[in-house]
Design a protein around this motif. Sequence first.
Motif, mmCIF file in Angstrom:
data_model
loop_
_atom_site.group_PDB
_atom_site.id
_atom_site.type_symbol
_atom_site.label_atom_id
_atom_site.label_comp_id
_atom_site.label_asym_id
_atom_site.label_seq_id
_atom_site.Cartn_x
_atom_site.Cartn_y
_atom_site.Cartn_z
ATOM 1 N N GLY A 20 -2.512 45.863 19.794
ATOM 2 C CA GLY A 20 -2.511 45.160 18.514
ATOM 3 C C GLY A 20 -3.811 44.414 18.272
ATOM 4 N N PHE A 21 -4.004 43.981 17.039
ATOM 5 C CA PHE A 21 -5.257 43.345 16.635
ATOM 6 C C PHE A 21 -5.032 41.887 16.229
ATOM 7 N N TRP A 22 -6.021 41.056 16.558
ATOM 8 C CA TRP A 22 -6.036 39.670 16.102
ATOM 9 C C TRP A 22 -7.315 39.456 15.304
ATOM 10 N N VAL A 23 -7.158 38.912 14.092
ATOM 11 C CA VAL A 23 -8.290 38.738 13.179
ATOM 12 C C VAL A 23 -8.552 37.252 12.978
ATOM 13 N N LEU A 24 -9.807 36.862 13.092
ATOM 14 C CA LEU A 24 -10.215 35.483 12.845
ATOM 15 C C LEU A 24 -11.273 35.476 11.753
ATOM 16 N N SER A 25 -11.017 34.695 10.716
ATOM 17 C CA SER A 25 -11.974 34.536 9.625
ATOM 18 C C SER A 25 -12.304 33.058 9.490
ATOM 19 N N GLY A 26 -13.527 32.698 9.800
ATOM 20 C CA GLY A 26 -13.915 31.292 9.732
ATOM 21 C C GLY A 26 -14.511 30.823 11.042
ATOM 22 N N PRO A 27 -14.688 29.504 11.176
ATOM 23 C CA PRO A 27 -15.324 28.959 12.382
ATOM 24 C C PRO A 27 -14.634 29.430 13.650
ATOM 25 N N PRO A 28 -15.380 29.753 14.709
ATOM 26 C CA PRO A 28 -16.842 29.707 14.797
ATOM 27 C C PRO A 28 -17.522 31.051 14.524
ATOM 28 N N VAL A 29 -16.804 31.993 13.909
ATOM 29 C CA VAL A 29 -17.403 33.292 13.603
ATOM 30 C C VAL A 29 -18.553 33.103 12.611
ATOM 31 N N ASN A 30 -19.652 33.777 12.870
ATOM 32 C CA ASN A 30 -20.839 33.700 12.012
ATOM 33 C C ASN A 30 -21.407 32.280 11.958
ATOM 34 N N TYR A 31 -21.293 31.588 13.092
ATOM 35 C CA TYR A 31 -21.771 30.200 13.139
ATOM 36 C C TYR A 31 -23.271 30.102 12.873
ATOM 37 N N GLN A 32 -24.009 31.180 13.171
ATOM 38 C CA GLN A 32 -25.464 31.144 12.989
ATOM 39 C C GLN A 32 -25.849 30.849 11.535
ATOM 40 N N ARG A 33 -25.010 31.294 10.590
ATOM 41 C CA ARG A 33 -25.303 31.090 9.172
ATOM 42 C C ARG A 33 -24.458 29.986 8.548
ATOM 43 N N ARG A 34 -23.272 29.729 9.111
ATOM 44 C CA ARG A 34 -22.312 28.857 8.435
ATOM 45 C C ARG A 34 -22.214 27.441 8.998
ATOM 46 N N TRP A 35 -22.841 27.164 10.120
ATOM 47 C CA TRP A 35 -22.579 25.907 10.813
ATOM 48 C C TRP A 35 -22.892 24.675 9.968
ATOM 49 N N ARG A 36 -23.848 24.762 9.061
ATOM 50 C CA ARG A 36 -24.228 23.591 8.258
ATOM 51 C C ARG A 36 -23.082 23.118 7.358
ATOM 52 N N GLY A 37 -22.234 24.033 6.946
ATOM 53 C CA GLY A 37 -21.120 23.658 6.075
ATOM 54 C C GLY A 37 -19.876 23.217 6.820
ATOM 55 N N TRP A 38 -19.935 23.181 8.138
ATOM 56 C CA TRP A 38 -18.759 22.849 8.940
ATOM 57 C C TRP A 38 -18.831 21.452 9.545
ATOM 58 N N ASN A 39 -19.797 20.655 9.105
ATOM 59 C CA ASN A 39 -19.935 19.280 9.585
ATOM 60 C C ASN A 39 -20.016 19.235 11.111
ATOM 61 N N THR A 40 -20.880 20.072 11.651
ATOM 62 C CA THR A 40 -21.033 20.171 13.098
ATOM 63 C C THR A 40 -22.467 20.577 13.400
ATOM 64 N N THR A 41 -22.726 20.956 14.639
ATOM 65 C CA THR A 41 -24.061 21.421 15.010
ATOM 66 C C THR A 41 -23.978 22.879 15.436
ATOM 67 N N ILE A 42 -25.102 23.551 15.376
ATOM 68 C CA ILE A 42 -25.118 24.959 15.769
ATOM 69 C C ILE A 42 -24.815 25.104 17.256
ATOM 70 N N GLU A 43 -25.206 24.104 18.049
ATOM 71 C CA GLU A 43 -24.926 24.149 19.486
ATOM 72 C C GLU A 43 -23.421 24.069 19.758
ATOM 73 N N GLU A 44 -22.728 23.197 19.013
ATOM 74 C CA GLU A 44 -21.284 23.062 19.198
ATOM 75 C C GLU A 44 -20.555 24.339 18.802
ATOM 76 N N GLN A 45 -20.971 24.929 17.687
ATOM 77 C CA GLN A 45 -20.323 26.152 17.231
ATOM 78 C C GLN A 45 -20.628 27.333 18.149
ATOM 79 N N LYS A 46 -21.827 27.376 18.675
ATOM 80 C CA LYS A 46 -22.185 28.426 19.628
ATOM 81 C C LYS A 46 -21.320 28.306 20.882
ATOM 82 N N SER A 47 -21.126 27.070 21.336
ATOM 83 C CA SER A 47 -20.289 26.831 22.508
ATOM 84 C C SER A 47 -18.841 27.228 22.233
ATOM 85 N N ASP A 48 -18.329 26.873 21.033
ATOM 86 C CA ASP A 48 -16.953 27.234 20.666
ATOM 87 C C ASP A 48 -16.770 28.751 20.655
ATOM 88 N N TYR A 49 -17.748 29.452 20.090
ATOM 89 C CA TYR A 49 -17.628 30.907 20.005
ATOM 90 C C TYR A 49 -17.673 31.541 21.395
#
Length: 230
Positions: A20-49
């Motif tokens: 079966g498949f699991w789909v995630l849309s949103g943080p931290p996927v594509n954090y390289q482009r979206r992190w600024r709008g998530w009130n966080t840092t790129i380092e935190e989002q990279k770590s989450d991903y």
Amino acid sequence: MFLPGGIYLLEINRILRPGGFWVLSGPPVNYQRRWRGWNTTIEEQKSDYENLQKLLTSMCFRLYNKKGDIAVWQKTSNSSCYSKLSKPNMYPSKCDDSLEPNSAWYTPLRPCVVVPSPKLKNSALKSIAKWPERLHVPPERLSEIFGGSASTFKHDDSKWMIRAKHYKKLLPALGTNKIRNVMDMNTVYGGFAAAVIEDPIWVMNVVSSYGANTLSVVYDRGLIGTYHDW
């Protein structure tokens, strides 16, 4: 999902069939482009991903595809992957075999991986019958239910075909767009929903928490359902 230990992901693993498949849309996927709008840092989002990917890999999921803000992981159909879960200090570890894998009514979330039963050879996504044939094919997981068998399933199926015809005589609006939503409040195998599948009606199957746990069969037929204590 991002609670310590990834316990929500472990629950997703429990209910998702092999393949079966699991789909995630949103943080931290594509954090390289979206992190600024998530009130966080790129380092935190990279770590989450990276932590998310590490956890899913340890649970025997693989990254199936990623595009834009959407990532798709697939649960393995290869049971040999789960052997690593028995290693000392492994997290997540394999759940104790004494735990009922389909128990969910007032059952605490399990901080471990529910491994698919080796007895079930044809319950993976690629092995089950296609829709709409699967609606009337006795699911393999019938064998896990007390009293469950292909003959009882077929009997229930034919019984509800007859009952549905009778209900339509008593209530002519049934089967028309005048009645769109119905709750089968004490279903067993989802027989009523299967009997009216060609009608413009949406049926929620409710399995009693006091009876046999047949919700897996409802799902295997391609129907929807839930538990309740009436």
